[in-house]
Design a protein around this motif. Structure first.
Motif, PDB file in Angstrom:
ATOM      1  N   TRP A 199      10.006   5.477  -6.246  1.00 29.70           N
ATOM      2  CA  TRP A 199      10.080   4.386  -6.621  1.00 29.70           C
ATOM      3  C   TRP A 199      11.618   3.554  -6.636  1.00 29.70           C
ATOM      4  O   TRP A 199      12.027   2.627  -7.066  1.00 29.70           O
ATOM      5  N   PRO A 243       4.709   5.094  -2.969  1.00 34.09           N
ATOM      6  CA  PRO A 243       3.486   4.762  -3.574  1.00 34.09           C
ATOM      7  C   PRO A 243       3.193   3.521  -3.428  1.00 34.09           C
ATOM      8  O   PRO A 243       4.185   2.681  -3.303  1.00 34.09           O
ATOM      9  N   SER A 244       2.013   2.983  -3.816  1.00 37.48           N
ATOM     10  CA  SER A 244       1.575   1.470  -3.790  1.00 37.48           C
ATOM     11  C   SER A 244       2.055   0.834  -4.916  1.00 37.48           C
ATOM     12  O   SER A 244       2.503   1.725  -6.169  1.00 37.48           O
ATOM     13  N   LYS A 254       0.863  -1.106  -0.174  1.00 40.03           N
ATOM     14  CA  LYS A 254       0.082  -0.040   0.026  1.00 40.03           C
ATOM     15  C   LYS A 254       0.838   1.315   0.184  1.00 40.03           C
ATOM     16  O   LYS A 254       2.025   1.240   0.438  1.00 40.03           O
ATOM     17  N   SER A 255       0.060   2.352  -0.358  1.00 44.03           N
ATOM     18  CA  SER A 255       0.939   3.608  -0.444  1.00 44.03           C
ATOM     19  C   SER A 255       1.368   4.003   1.081  1.00 44.03           C
ATOM     20  O   SER A 255       0.570   3.982   1.840  1.00 44.03           O
ATOM     21  N   THR A 256       2.331   4.747   1.169  1.00 43.96           N
ATOM     22  CA  THR A 256       2.673   5.520   2.423  1.00 43.96           C
ATOM     23  C   THR A 256       3.264   6.939   1.954  1.00 43.96           C
ATOM     24  O   THR A 256       3.297   7.008   0.858  1.00 43.96           O
ATOM     25  N   TYR A 288      10.931   1.060  -1.267  1.00 39.23           N
ATOM     26  CA  TYR A 288      10.264   0.444  -2.299  1.00 39.23           C
ATOM     27  C   TYR A 288      10.884  -0.872  -2.943  1.00 39.23           C
ATOM     28  O   TYR A 288      10.106  -1.503  -3.323  1.00 39.23           O
TER      29      TYR A 288
END
Length: 291
Positions: free
Chosen positions: A234, A152-153, A146-148, A239
């Motif tokens: 990313w 990103p997700s 999930k995104s934090t 990530y």
């Protein structure tokens, strides 16, 4: 690899790195814990605001620190790749042989494209089946996170072989495009040189992969800082870890549909090839000479 040599002191430093201890590079750039508060030296994520930054530091001290950093990363990278186990070697060899077979056969997959071509999903599926046939407990894995506020997700698919040992389960990750995962369009010469040393096909234990991610993400961070550029989320350590070392689900490769397994095309029938006497034995036929 045969020509790689290290001093005893460097080897000890690498041992401490792989065991989680701090090295010179760790202390210098502070990348051991991406989730911790940034140090005074790294108050921002390498964002160049309105081009307002100091000129590049070309002092002898900075040049020496830069040289030491990249030499250290190179040594850590080569040592981590060099320390392979017999299990990793066997899986790597089996994977290479399977890829070679697929390249030669051009096997059609459920997507109706060559498995050795552009279809990564079907290539992974075919490789998983072949590794299973070779005796390895291979599965398709899909990680999802999930995104934090930091990253990103996303999701990622790869292969995994799990072997049981006296110490427990050994997890070996297979990534078909490992080098490409770390390539950057506007990277420095030092970073590109470091990246060229990693294989495109990675086969290694999860612990080895974790160490490599740590080395390569530290190098990406340093590269972007030197170029006064923003480090994309990313590209961050968290990530990259999420791709192969986070939460994931395992799926077994589904068998091919019956119409795709060893399918032999049936010959087309026409009035010139259809044998009336053999297919319709009750019919009365009279031979006619065709001139």
């Amino acid at each position: 690899m045969e020509n790689f040599q290290m001093s005893r002191q460097t080897s000890d430093e690498i041992d401490r790195f792989l065991n989680g201890a701090a090295t010179f590079a760790d202390m210098l750039w502070g990348f051991l814990d991406e989730s911790s508060e940034p140090s005074q030296r790294n108050l921002q994520d390498f964002v160049d605001k309105d081009g307002d930054h100091d000129d590049e530091d070309l002092s002898p001290r900075h040049v020496e620190e830069n040289r030491i950093f990249w030499e250290t990363q190179e040594q850590l990278l080569q040592a981590t790749l060099f320390r392979t186990t017999s299990l990793e070697t066997r899986i790597r060899q089996a994977t290479k042989e399977a890829i070679k077979e697929l390249n030669l056969a051009g096997v059609l997959c459920v997507c109706r494209r060559p498995a050795a071509g552009n279809c990564r999903k079907c290539l992974q599926r075919e490789l998983s089946i072949r590794l299973q046939n070779a005796g390895f407990n291979c599965s398709l894995c899909k990680s999802k996170w999930k995104s934090t506020p930091e990253i990103p997700s996303g999701e990622h698919k790869y292969l995994e072989v799990v072997e049981k040992s006296k110490k427990g389960e050994v997890r070996v990750v297979i990534e078909l495009n490992f080098r490409a995962e770390f390539e950057m369009a506007r990277a420095s010469e030092e970073y590109n040189r470091l990246i060229s040393g990693i294989p495109e096909l990675f086969v290694g234990k999860a612990e080895r992969l974790k160490a490599l991610i740590k080395i390569l993400c530290a190098a990406a961070k340093k590269c972007m800082k030197d170029k006064k550029m923003h480090l994309a989320p990313w590209r961050k350590h968290k990530y990259m870890q999420a791709k192969w070392l986070g939460t994931y689900e395992i799926t077994a490769p589904a068998p091919l549909p019956e119409d795709r397994v060893n399918r032999v095309p049936k010959p087309k029938t026409s009035m010139l090839t259809f044998d009336l006497r053999s297919n319709l034995p009750g019919i009365h036929c009279t031979a006619v000479e065709v001139v």
